[in-house]
Scaffold this motif. Structure first.
Motif, PDB file in Angstrom:
ATOM      1  N   SER A 138      10.432 -14.191   4.279  1.00 34.87           N
ATOM      2  CA  SER A 138       8.998 -14.478   4.156  1.00 34.87           C
ATOM      3  C   SER A 138       8.339 -14.517   5.531  1.00 34.87           C
ATOM      4  O   SER A 138       7.236 -13.995   5.717  1.00 34.87           O
ATOM      5  N   LYS A 139       9.027 -15.131   6.514  1.00 36.00           N
ATOM      6  CA  LYS A 139       8.481 -15.184   7.865  1.00 36.00           C
ATOM      7  C   LYS A 139       8.403 -13.790   8.485  1.00 36.00           C
ATOM      8  O   LYS A 139       7.423 -13.454   9.163  1.00 36.00           O
ATOM      9  N   GLU A 140       9.439 -12.974   8.253  1.00 38.97           N
ATOM     10  CA  GLU A 140       9.427 -11.619   8.808  1.00 38.97           C
ATOM     11  C   GLU A 140       8.338 -10.767   8.164  1.00 38.97           C
ATOM     12  O   GLU A 140       7.687  -9.957   8.838  1.00 38.97           O
ATOM     13  N   GLN A 263       8.399 -11.131  -3.402  1.00 36.29           N
ATOM     14  CA  GLN A 263       7.900 -11.348  -2.038  1.00 36.29           C
ATOM     15  C   GLN A 263       7.411 -10.031  -1.426  1.00 36.29           C
ATOM     16  O   GLN A 263       6.382  -9.980  -0.745  1.00 36.29           O
ATOM     17  N   VAL A 264       8.163  -8.952  -1.686  1.00 33.48           N
ATOM     18  CA  VAL A 264       7.798  -7.648  -1.131  1.00 33.48           C
ATOM     19  C   VAL A 264       6.479  -7.165  -1.733  1.00 33.48           C
ATOM     20  O   VAL A 264       5.618  -6.634  -1.022  1.00 33.48           O
ATOM     21  N   VAL A 265       6.307  -7.361  -3.050  1.00 33.13           N
ATOM     22  CA  VAL A 265       5.059  -6.944  -3.702  1.00 33.13           C
ATOM     23  C   VAL A 265       3.869  -7.696  -3.105  1.00 33.13           C
ATOM     24  O   VAL A 265       2.811  -7.101  -2.844  1.00 33.13           O
ATOM     25  N   LEU A 266       4.043  -8.991  -2.873  1.00 35.00           N
ATOM     26  CA  LEU A 266       2.959  -9.767  -2.246  1.00 35.00           C
ATOM     27  C   LEU A 266       2.638  -9.228  -0.857  1.00 35.00           C
ATOM     28  O   LEU A 266       1.464  -9.131  -0.467  1.00 35.00           O
ATOM     29  N   ALA A 267       3.704  -8.888  -0.093  1.00 38.56           N
ATOM     30  CA  ALA A 267       3.485  -8.343   1.253  1.00 38.56           C
ATOM     31  C   ALA A 267       2.783  -6.988   1.188  1.00 38.56           C
ATOM     32  O   ALA A 267       1.896  -6.698   2.007  1.00 38.56           O
TER      33      ALA A 267
END
Length: 517
Positions: A138-140, A263-267
């Motif tokens: 998440s931080k990356e 998480q990837v979709v949100l990014a």
């Protein structure tokens, strides 16, 4: 077939290793028990030694099988070594069947509990690692600034925790927009890249359900496991896993991959929002530039046209009464203002080229010395009295650019220096190579730029102190900024310590054709 053979070979080696550990533990337990009997210690509780052996075997081997085998071996060992008649197997003596049945049951229970505790410990450690990995990912993702980085980060974290080959399709697997992959071996790459695996991945994409190895109701003879990447009812793509050990495929693993992809979709959504905001900001800047341009044109075009009209009218109506010197001065004024109008038209053409809906910069590598020479030649035709000193690198310097537009920038900057420096001292054009960028500087030794004007020097909102002094600054510099920005560079202005103004712009030495929107 080779993958199956490799998996069988790994399993066989692990089985032999567990067998060896079981034999060693049972041998050590038997020797220890025989020693205790000889020393007359714990003769009536010798079963505890073998129960301990069962617990140790269950903890150092994989699965329940070896614990159960150790339990049976312990029962037989107690009967053979420590039950009368010694060194003979006899379960028919009174009371012995029940005793041995209880011993076997206790041993199996110990084995099952030990294996369960060990598995729980492994799962707890795995979940802790996954939680840490999700937090780190998440931080990356927050620092990722493009789609490729986001996808690559997700691949690395899936591989780090699941220890498998991974492929991610954004869009349809048969016709993806992006593909990011990470393989443990070349053979894995051939497997996941095969048409069979792609068709199974396509089925996951169309059905929005997981397919492949380890999923219920599977009819395909495939080796990969495919999980759709979904947000609400919208599907983004499919992630494929090629696990070295199919036993690792579990609902826990699938849930973890689903969390990662969420998480990837949100990014990805955040990146799309960022790009959209950048596009809106660019459109806003373009609108501001157009507004400033129209505001500058309304002033800059009116002034020279008024002068031309006034001078030409004077010549037409009073030609017979004017002396030759006056006529010559009026003609020079007309010539001067006509030249300025030509420069204004060049600027307007430059704006049209970089601000149209389908406009593009056809950048190619140009020799900066030739570009500088061409711009100086053009400016000398209009200002023959101006002295311009050019300094270029000794080595050949090639810079990707639209040569005509960069010449226009240099002409605008040199003309401003000539008109507004307030001195006849030489104008300097200096070009430097920093290794990654080409730096162009135009500076004079004149009165410099008023400090209150510096923040607005390129936005077209300079206050007009007089009609003539404002002419040129209103339109030329904003266009210079637009051209340099479209090239992926930057431009700024400052006052020199020793007096005079310094206009500098920087162009990257490497770049591709840019589509300006």
């Amino acid at each position: 077939m080779s993958v199956k053979m490799n998996n069988f070979s790994v399993k066989f080696r692990n089985m032999l290793w567990d067998l060896g550990k079981t034999v060693v533990v049972f041998f050590v337990a038997t020797c220890f028990a025989l020693y205790l009997r000889k020393a007359n210690v714990l003769n009536d509780n010798i079963y505890g030694v073998f129960m301990l052996a069962v617990a140790v075997t269950s903890s150092i081997t994989s699965g329940y099988v070896w614990g159960i085998i150790s339990s049976l071996s312990g029962v037989i060992g107690v009967n053979f070594f420590f039950t009368y008649p010694y060194f003979a197997i006899d379960f028919t003596l009174a009371g012995y069947p029940i005793t041995f049945a209880i011993l076997l049951l206790l041993s199996v229970l110990i084995s099952a509990l030990t294996a369960k505790v060990k598995r729980a410990a492994v799962l707890s450690s795995l979940r802790r690692k996954r939680a840490e990995s999700l937090n780190h990912m998440s931080k990356e993702l927050l620092s990722a600034n493009n789609f490729q980085d986001i996808l690559q980060i997700s691949m690395e974290h899936i591989d780090a925790v699941s220890h498998c080959s991974v492929i991610l399709y954004i869009g349809s697997p048969l016709n993806p927009k992006y593909i990011v992959d990470k393989y443990l071996s070349e053979n894995d790459e051939k497997i996941l890249g095969s048409m069979l695996e792609k068709q199974v991945a396509q089925e996951a994409y169309l059905s929005k359900k997981s397919t492949g190895l380890g999923i219920e109701d599977i009819s395909q003879n495939c080796l990969g496991t495919y999980i759709p990447v979904i947000k609400k009812d919208e599907i983004y793509g499919v992630v494929g896993l090629l696990l070295q050990d199919p036993d690792y495929i579990s609902s826990d693993t699938l849930q973890y991959i689903t969390l990662i992809m969420a998480q990837v979709v949100l990014a990805l959504d955040r990146q799309e929002i960022f790009l959209e905001s950048q596009r809106i900001l660019l459109e806003k800047e373009k609108e501001n530039m157009r507004s400033n341009l129209l505001r500058a044109i309304s002033h800059d075009l009116r002034t020279p046209l008024t002068c031309i009209l006034g001078s030409s009218t004077t010549l037409l109506e009073n030609a017979h009464t004017l002396d030759q010197e006056t006529k010559r001065q009026l003609l020079e004024d007309i010539h001067h203002d006509a030249g300025w109008l030509i420069q204004m038209v060049e600027n307007l053409l430059s704006v049209t080229k970089i601000s149209g809906h389908d406009a593009s910069l056809k950048k190619k590598e140009e020799i900066v010395e030739e570009v500088a020479e061409e711009s100086v030649t053009k400016i000398k035709k209009r200002f023959s009295h101006a002295e311009i000193c050019v300094h270029v690198p000794e080595e050949l310097l090639l810079v990707p650019m639209d040569a005509m537009l960069i010449e226009q920038v240099l002409i605008n900057l040199m003309e401003n220096a000539i008109r507004h420096s307030g001195t006849k001292d030489p104008i300097h054009l200096v070009i430097k190579n920093t290794g990654k960028e080409a730096v162009f500087s135009v500076y004079d030794q004149g009165i410099g730029i008023p400090p209150e004007c510096l923040p607005h020097i390129f936005d077209g909102t300079l206050p007009s102190r007089s009609t003539d002094s404002a002419r040129g600054l209103g339109i030329g510099l904003p266009i210079c900024k637009s051209i340099i920005t479209a090239h992926g560079g930057r431009i700024f202005a400052e006052n020199n310590k020793d007096g005079g103004a310094n206009f500098t712009f920087v162009l990257p030495l490497k770049g591709e054709d840019i589509h300006v929107q």
